[in-house]
Structures are given as C-alpha cells and as structure tokens.
Design a protein around this motif. Structure first.
Motif: not given
Lengths: 335, 335
Positions: A177, A180, A302, A313, A316, A319, A321-323
C-alpha cells in the motif's frame, strides 16, 4: 482462574485458503504441572506466514502439525505455578507452546526485564534474528550495494531494510500500500518503496529504483515479485530466500521461478531457517539490543486480542492487513 | 595454401532450433598479419552448449555475437606466420578466434608439448576447469556425500563425476542412453546412472539411487530434470548451476523451476561462469594434469572433421549424439 484452556486444534489440512472447520477452537482443562514442571499462561502468540506451512503436509523444514494437535506457534508466557525451583510465578519466559492459553512445560528460557514484551516477540526475537542473520550472514551487504526487500512492511522485512541502511546500502522496499511505502521511507529510512498492488510493471519499477541492479534481494514473497527481481539482478547477486508468502495458499503446483539469470549473473539463491542460528543468538542480541535502545532500529507491532482471534487474524499476513509483527495478545502482561 | 578462409557468419538470431540461413558459411581471403601479429590456423574448434546462447540476444554473461560477425568459439591453433619474435611457425597456441580457418592476432597463449592436443580442448582446458572449480569451489564435496550430475556423459559432466569420486562421494549420473550410462559406470567409476530418456519417473529414480538425498547437484540440464532433483535434496544441499541445456532452444518463456525446497532444505543454487576463474587456472592445472597423467581422470572426445561441419554438428550437443567433448577438427595437427 477459570478451569478452561482454550486451544486451537488442527482438524483438517487446509487446501488453498484456510476454511471453516480446518481448525477448531476447543476448551480443555488447564493442565496441572507435574513434578519439576511449570504452568505457563500465554501472554503473546506470534502469528507467522510459516504457520500456514505447518498446517500442510508439504515437504517442509519441521514436521507438520499432526491432525488433532494444538496448532504450533511461538509464544511469550508468564509463569503461573512452579514445581521447579528455578522459576517463580510472574517470571516471563520464552515458550513455544502454540495456539492455547495455558501449558505445562519442564522449563523455558527466562526473559530479562527492561524491554517491552512485544519486542521479545519481534525485533529482539526470532523475527529480528531472521532479519539479522539472513541479511548479514547470507546476503553479506557491502556499503553502496542495492538491497531489495519484499514484504517490506512485514515484521522481518522492515527490520532487514533498517539493518541494510546501517550497513550503508541503498534500500528499496516492496510493499502492498502507499501508506506502508510512505511509512517505510519516512519513518524507517528506506530510500524508496514500490507498491506492488498498484505498480503496473514491477520489472520497470525495479529497474528505475535500482539503476545499478539488485545486489541483494531479501525474498519474502516469491512468485511474480521474485521473477521481476530476477530480471534486475546485478552481477554476483545474492537472493536470501526467507519465505515465499505468495505461494503458501497455492493449490496444486506452485509457480515456477525463472532461474536463468542465476546462471547469467553468477548469482546465488540460498534458503535458511532461523532455527539453524539458535546457537548464535548471543551475537544477534549483542548487536541488535543497542540498536533498538538507541532508536536506530524501529519496529511496528499489530496486536489483536484474544486466543479466539488467532485463526481469524492469520489471514491478515496474506492480505497485508498487518504492519510489522502480528501478535495475538492472549492474556494480560504481568504487572 | 589456398587463399581462402572459410568462416561461419551469424546472419540472423535463431528462434528456437537453429534454421538454415541463421548462419552462413562464407569464404574470405586469409588475413595478412600486421606488424607484431601472428597468423594462426585453427586446428580444433570447441563446440559448446553456450554457443547457442551467444547467438541469441537474451540476457547473458558476455555480449552476444553481433549479426554479420564470425561466430564465437574457443580454438586451438598453430602459428603459420609470425611477425612477433615470441612466436614461430609451428607453435601451438590457445586462441578464441571462432568458427573460421584462419585469423591474425597480436598474441596467444603458447601450449607446452607432451599433451594430446584434444586434451587442451577438454579435460585440461575450460571444460575441465568448469568441472573442477564448479564442483570443488561451489559444491564443496565432502566424503560420503551424494553428488548428482546431469548431462553426465557430456564433456563437463563426465569429469565432474570422476572428481567427485576422487573426493570420496557417491556419484549418480543422469544421461540420455543406456550405452552412455554403462560407459560412465564401467569406465568412469560412477556409482549409478539414470537414463532420463527411458526412465518413467525421474523423482522416484533419484530417490532410489540417492537414499540419503542429494547433497550436491551439478546442474547442466535444467527443466524437468532439475525439478526432479529439487524434490530429492538433502538438507543444506548445493546446486551448482553450470548450464541449462534443456532450455537454450526454448521459444518464449523458459520453464520455471520450483524453488520451494531451496527454502525448506536450507539449500543453495549458485551460478558461475568459468571466465571468472581464469586467474586461478594454475591451481586447476596443478591438480588436474597429474590426475590425467595417472589415468585417474579419463575423458572422451567426439571429433568431427571440417569447418563446414561446425553448424551441422552443434545440434549433437542438444540431442545427445556426442560423448564427452565435441570438437571440430578444422585442419591437421602440426607434425
């Protein structure tokens, strides 16, 4: 204390994406520690891409988790009861007791106080050691070299990039992203970052950001991203093969990699598993702990609460979704 | 002496298999050596799988041969005329003057007498050095380890296997006929050899012949053979990537390789090009020459006569019609 130990049990080997019923959350009695044993309560559970590998029966570096067993995972725990004179209630210990709230074990490594507990599960744990030994031992970065890191906003990748900067390299991240990417450049000092989800031509993007070619690729992704890296290798490039997260949910044949440039560029791909480096953890802590204390290496976590969140979870990681490090907080930290 | 120098000129870059008109045999005048130059007559021309790479404009380790140029190739020549006081007619010299009968060059490495000239083009030349440095420097064989060699009856492979035997390894060849396999086992001391053209299940065959897994794979083939090797790697295996002859005539995308086991087995793939080892040729000759003299390392040569045979013979390498080093004898050896 409820007499209930919630555990995630592997019921079926997932095919492709994990589906309802592949794992099941069950309640068992809290185990009673035997003579010489300690009862530990899980505080943090580490979620890692390799969890998906352990659920499968593909060829792998450890035996897969058996059907009917508690799902395997790295944990940080606090001692609740002790029949072992070396431990007392309240001690924080490094464990590997998996996706459950309690376990009885003969012993565990005590963790010294003074460090935020999530750091033991990330930058100063196996995650940080993976970044450290993979980059330095296999990649052997030299000042002025160009280092590419895939899954760069992930727990390992974000630390790899910062160590490479400390070693004088140009660091180009690949992440999923714009947010990110901005974070890695602005807060973690990466020289550039490519958003692979919006970038139309990864080969061209890597060529643009790595005009002298890629000397080191710290590979967490595999698949199409690795192919784009392969087309941009510098002579004598080293590919540190840490993971191939893009492939773990594959059904059937995994994507093949065109290794022609390994030949043409006299390059190297090498795989490693951090457990091989356990005897050298002292080296890692001696160098990494000061970096973290001095703020030279930063880390993200995260954190999702509750053992029941473990399975929901995990996705994540796949996909994006975590950082940084994805942790399940299973219970409260000791006061 | 006819005043005719027959030369193979690259006219078009081949797509897939080489087709009529891609190269053309032309006659030019024999060059006249300038001041300080020598005129050399080609005695032996080396045919190598990499010739096919040089004809293409794929990414490669040297610039491709330009269209309109004489095809590149390693040669062993005799001095015909000399304007250089260091050379006299009859001297045998190591050259790189390509697919032609004559060339004028400023200088060349003189080869000492006492060795059959084809040996300079094979076991004691770049071919032998490729086997030697690839196996020992990258593969690092240890006694008791299992070494697999693909294209095992080829010039490089047959020497790799024998060096590995001298180092105390179990050696399993992969070759393209029962006759080649028998020859490698009976005459060259290989422990086993698999005929990949008749073997139905290469994975199972490698598993049978390498019960402890493959510690070193000296890879000349690529493609499906490499995939079968990948499924049989021992922990910490080393894949020495010397060539991928199965892929050089590919049109479009080359076959991808499943590198999952590089990760799972903490293994390594490393490419190399023998020209990087030129500074260390002394080491190689010092160890290899006695082995050859003492009959510990044997070598095969397949010799075809006439420069006009160069292009028609190249395909022998890809269809496996040669055994050992494939040479074109362009003219007679000096008396």
């Amino acid at each position: 204390m409820r007499n209930s130990n919630r555990q995630w049990i592997l019921k079926k080997r997932p095919v492709g994406d994990i589906k309802p019923g592949d794992l099941e959350l069950v309640e068992s009695p809290i185990p009673v520690p035997g003579p010489g044993e300690i009862l530990v309560r899980t505080v943090y559970l580490s979620l890692d891409p390799t969890n998906r590998i352990w659920m499968s029966d593909m060829e792998q570096y450890m035996p897969p988790v058996e059907l009917g067993e508690v799902m395997r995972g790295g944990t940080l725990s606090v001692v609740e009861q002790s029949n072992n004179p070396d431990f007392k209630p309240g001690d924080v210990v490094n464990t590997f007791t998996g996706w459950q709230e309690y376990a009885a074990v003969p012993m565990a490594q005590k963790m010294p106080p003074g460090v935020p507990l999530p750091a033991y599960m990330s930058v100063l744990g196996a995650t940080g050691a993976t970044a450290y030994f993979g980059l330095l031992d296999l990649g052997k970065p030299q000042p002025g070299e160009t280092v590419v890191v895939s899954a760069a906003a992930g727990a390992v990748g974000s630390i790899v990039g910062q160590i490479a900067k400390l070693k004088g390299c140009r660091v180009v991240g690949i992440a999923g992203s714009d947010e990110k990417c901005r974070h890695l450049v602005k807060d973690f000092g990466f020289d550039a970052c490519i958003n692979y989800k919006t970038e139309k031509d990864m080969r061209a993007a890597l060529k643009r950001e790595c005009p002298n070619g890629i000397d080191i690729d710290f590979e967490n992704a595999g698949g199409a991203i690795l192919d784009a890296v392969m087309d941009n290798l510098a002579m004598k490039a080293r590919i540190v093969l840490c993971g191939m997260i893009s492939q773990y949910n594959a059904t059937g044949q995994m994507a093949g990699t065109n290794i022609t440039n390994i030949l043409m560029k006299r390059a190297r791909i090498e795989g490693f598993i951090i457990i091989d480096y356990l005897p050298r953890f002292g080296e890692f802590i001696a160098e990494m702990a000061p970096w973290v204390m001095q703020g030279k290496i930063k880390y993200d976590t995260t954190i999702v609460k509750g053992i029941e969140s473990a399975l929901p979870s995990l996705d994540m990681l796949f996909t994006g979704k975590n950082t940084g490090k994805l942790l399940i907080q299973v219970s409260d930290e000791p006061k």
